[in-house]
Design a protein around this motif. Sequence first.
Motif, PDB file in Angstrom:
ATOM      1  N   THR A 120       0.822  -1.212   0.000  1.00 36.26           N
ATOM      2  CA  THR A 120       0.000   0.000   0.000  1.00 36.26           C
ATOM      3  C   THR A 120       0.855   1.260   0.000  1.00 36.26           C
ATOM      4  O   THR A 120       2.082   1.195   0.061  1.00 36.26           O
ATOM      5  CB  THR A 120      -0.924   0.001   1.229  1.00 36.26           C
ATOM      6  N   GLY A 121       0.198   2.406  -0.036  1.00 36.06           N
ATOM      7  CA  GLY A 121       0.878   3.689   0.003  1.00 36.06           C
ATOM      8  C   GLY A 121       1.029   4.274  -1.387  1.00 36.06           C
ATOM      9  O   GLY A 121       0.505   3.753  -2.369  1.00 36.06           O
ATOM     10  N   ILE A 122       1.749   5.365  -1.462  1.00 40.52           N
ATOM     11  CA  ILE A 122       1.963   6.065  -2.730  1.00 40.52           C
ATOM     12  C   ILE A 122       3.124   5.409  -3.466  1.00 40.52           C
ATOM     13  O   ILE A 122       4.230   5.323  -2.938  1.00 40.52           O
ATOM     14  CB  ILE A 122       2.239   7.559  -2.482  1.00 40.52           C
ATOM     15  N   HIS A 123       2.861   4.951  -4.680  1.00 40.16           N
ATOM     16  CA  HIS A 123       3.864   4.311  -5.524  1.00 40.16           C
ATOM     17  C   HIS A 123       4.276   5.264  -6.637  1.00 40.16           C
ATOM     18  O   HIS A 123       3.438   5.972  -7.181  1.00 40.16           O
ATOM     19  CB  HIS A 123       3.299   3.020  -6.129  1.00 40.16           C
ATOM     20  N   THR A 124       5.568   5.251  -6.951  1.00 35.56           N
ATOM     21  CA  THR A 124       6.115   6.102  -8.003  1.00 35.56           C
ATOM     22  C   THR A 124       6.836   5.235  -9.016  1.00 35.56           C
ATOM     23  O   THR A 124       7.596   4.346  -8.626  1.00 35.56           O
ATOM     24  CB  THR A 124       7.119   7.118  -7.405  1.00 35.56           C
ATOM     25  N   GLY A 125       6.607   5.483 -10.300  1.00 36.29           N
ATOM     26  CA  GLY A 125       7.297   4.765 -11.368  1.00 36.29           C
ATOM     27  C   GLY A 125       8.378   5.631 -11.985  1.00 36.29           C
ATOM     28  O   GLY A 125       8.186   6.843 -12.141  1.00 36.29           O
ATOM     29  N   SER A 183       9.441  10.233 -14.499  1.00 37.74           N
ATOM     30  CA  SER A 183       8.880   9.789 -13.229  1.00 37.74           C
ATOM     31  C   SER A 183       7.401  10.146 -13.201  1.00 37.74           C
ATOM     32  O   SER A 183       6.991  11.161 -13.767  1.00 37.74           O
ATOM     33  CB  SER A 183       9.602  10.478 -12.066  1.00 37.74           C
ATOM     34  N   ALA A 184       6.593   9.303 -12.544  1.00 36.02           N
ATOM     35  CA  ALA A 184       5.163   9.576 -12.403  1.00 36.02           C
ATOM     36  C   ALA A 184       4.636   8.842 -11.176  1.00 36.02           C
ATOM     37  O   ALA A 184       5.147   7.788 -10.802  1.00 36.02           O
ATOM     38  CB  ALA A 184       4.406   9.133 -13.652  1.00 36.02           C
ATOM     39  N   VAL A 185       3.609   9.400 -10.572  1.00 37.66           N
ATOM     40  CA  VAL A 185       2.967   8.802  -9.401  1.00 37.66           C
ATOM     41  C   VAL A 185       1.760   7.992  -9.873  1.00 37.66           C
ATOM     42  O   VAL A 185       0.942   8.474 -10.659  1.00 37.66           O
ATOM     43  CB  VAL A 185       2.528   9.890  -8.398  1.00 37.66           C
ATOM     44  N   PHE A 186       1.656   6.754  -9.383  1.00 41.08           N
ATOM     45  CA  PHE A 186       0.518   5.899  -9.698  1.00 41.08           C
ATOM     46  C   PHE A 186      -0.735   6.453  -9.009  1.00 41.08           C
ATOM     47  O   PHE A 186      -0.671   6.868  -7.849  1.00 41.08           O
ATOM     48  CB  PHE A 186       0.760   4.469  -9.199  1.00 41.08           C
ATOM     49  N   THR A 187      -1.857   6.441  -9.716  1.00 46.24           N
ATOM     50  CA  THR A 187      -3.140   6.855  -9.141  1.00 46.24           C
ATOM     51  C   THR A 187      -4.189   5.803  -9.477  1.00 46.24           C
ATOM     52  O   THR A 187      -3.993   4.973 -10.369  1.00 46.24           O
ATOM     53  CB  THR A 187      -3.593   8.221  -9.698  1.00 46.24           C
ATOM     54  N   ASN A 188      -5.293   5.845  -8.769  1.00 48.44           N
ATOM     55  CA  ASN A 188      -6.421   4.934  -9.029  1.00 48.44           C
ATOM     56  C   ASN A 188      -5.994   3.475  -9.059  1.00 48.44           C
ATOM     57  O   ASN A 188      -6.418   2.709  -9.933  1.00 48.44           O
ATOM     58  CB  ASN A 188      -7.133   5.309 -10.337  1.00 48.44           C
ATOM     59  N   PHE A 243       3.805   8.288 -18.207  1.00 43.72           N
ATOM     60  CA  PHE A 243       4.582   9.508 -18.030  1.00 43.72           C
ATOM     61  C   PHE A 243       3.886  10.658 -18.757  1.00 43.72           C
ATOM     62  O   PHE A 243       3.099  10.430 -19.683  1.00 43.72           O
ATOM     63  CB  PHE A 243       5.997   9.319 -18.584  1.00 43.72           C
ATOM     64  N   ALA A 244       4.196  11.892 -18.371  1.00 43.48           N
ATOM     65  CA  ALA A 244       3.605  13.061 -19.023  1.00 43.48           C
ATOM     66  C   ALA A 244       3.919  13.051 -20.519  1.00 43.48           C
ATOM     67  O   ALA A 244       3.074  13.424 -21.332  1.00 43.48           O
ATOM     68  CB  ALA A 244       4.116  14.339 -18.371  1.00 43.48           C
ATOM     69  N   GLN A 245       5.117  12.621 -20.874  1.00 43.85           N
ATOM     70  CA  GLN A 245       5.541  12.486 -22.269  1.00 43.85           C
ATOM     71  C   GLN A 245       6.239  11.146 -22.436  1.00 43.85           C
ATOM     72  O   GLN A 245       7.070  10.782 -21.599  1.00 43.85           O
ATOM     73  CB  GLN A 245       6.525  13.604 -22.659  1.00 43.85           C
ATOM     74  N   PRO A 246       5.950  10.392 -23.514  1.00 43.04           N
ATOM     75  CA  PRO A 246       6.702   9.159 -23.765  1.00 43.04           C
ATOM     76  C   PRO A 246       8.194   9.475 -23.926  1.00 43.04           C
ATOM     77  O   PRO A 246       8.563  10.519 -24.462  1.00 43.04           O
ATOM     78  CB  PRO A 246       6.107   8.645 -25.076  1.00 43.04           C
ATOM     79  N   VAL A 247       9.034   8.574 -23.448  1.00 42.78           N
ATOM     80  CA  VAL A 247      10.482   8.777 -23.470  1.00 42.78           C
ATOM     81  C   VAL A 247      11.083   7.965 -24.617  1.00 42.78           C
ATOM     82  O   VAL A 247      10.898   6.753 -24.689  1.00 42.78           O
ATOM     83  CB  VAL A 247      11.109   8.325 -22.137  1.00 42.78           C
ATOM     84  N   PRO A 248      11.810   8.623 -25.553  1.00 40.30           N
ATOM     85  CA  PRO A 248      12.434   7.853 -26.633  1.00 40.30           C
ATOM     86  C   PRO A 248      13.546   6.953 -26.099  1.00 40.30           C
ATOM     87  O   PRO A 248      14.340   7.371 -25.244  1.00 40.30           O
ATOM     88  CB  PRO A 248      13.002   8.929 -27.564  1.00 40.30           C
ATOM     89  N   VAL A 249      13.577   5.706 -26.580  1.00 38.86           N
ATOM     90  CA  VAL A 249      14.635   4.763 -26.220  1.00 38.86           C
ATOM     91  C   VAL A 249      15.236   4.199 -27.501  1.00 38.86           C
ATOM     92  O   VAL A 249      14.546   4.064 -28.511  1.00 38.86           O
ATOM     93  CB  VAL A 249      14.123   3.625 -25.308  1.00 38.86           C
ATOM     94  N   LYS A 250      16.518   3.878 -27.448  1.00 38.70           N
ATOM     95  CA  LYS A 250      17.258   3.386 -28.605  1.00 38.70           C
ATOM     96  C   LYS A 250      17.403   1.877 -28.562  1.00 38.70           C
ATOM     97  O   LYS A 250      17.605   1.290 -27.489  1.00 38.70           O
ATOM     98  CB  LYS A 250      18.659   4.014 -28.653  1.00 38.70           C
ATOM     99  N   ALA A 251      17.340   1.263 -29.714  1.00 38.97           N
ATOM    100  CA  ALA A 251      17.534  -0.187 -29.835  1.00 38.97           C
ATOM    101  C   ALA A 251      18.900  -0.578 -29.295  1.00 38.97           C
ATOM    102  O   ALA A 251      19.893   0.116 -29.534  1.00 38.97           O
ATOM    103  CB  ALA A 251      17.397  -0.614 -31.290  1.00 38.97           C
ATOM    104  N   GLY A 252      18.953  -1.688 -28.547  1.00 38.29           N
ATOM    105  CA  GLY A 252      20.213  -2.227 -28.054  1.00 38.29           C
ATOM    106  C   GLY A 252      20.812  -1.523 -26.856  1.00 38.29           C
ATOM    107  O   GLY A 252      21.859  -1.926 -26.363  1.00 38.29           O
TER     108      GLY A 252
END
Length: 152
Positions: free
Chosen positions: A37-42, A54-59, A70-79
Amino acid sequence: MNQEDNDRRAVELGVKFRSDTDGFVAGVRFWKGPRNTGIHTGDLWSLSGTRLASAVFTNESASGWQEVRFAQPVPVKAGVTYVASYHTPTGLYAQDAGAFAAAGVDSAPLHALRDGLDGPNGVYAYGTAGTFPTKSWRSSNNWVDVVFTTTP
């Protein structure tokens, strides 16, 4: 799956992963048991420990998979290796020891790395939210995942 480890300390739990293709991490998911339980952050991190989002889980539901975007998707590179994590203030998290010892988990285009590829996997760090997880205990799967897409 062990839905509830008996550890009751605040902890950041993570997974190292790579993608076969360039894409975007839109958020983080984790498996929650009823006493976690409690406030979870991703969080999403570079392998060197730079927090990329970073974002806080709700509901949240009482148990099962929880997801935050996240507020904006984060670009990630292959490999390239990244770390997805979440923080629980109460512990009592899902965990399976040994899951990354000999093999990773593959669900193309994503791969949770086996131990030895960019260090240990099933990473954690005790303390406050936003602490980069670098330690590993018995190559454990902490049931953390990413929300991945090829378009923003």
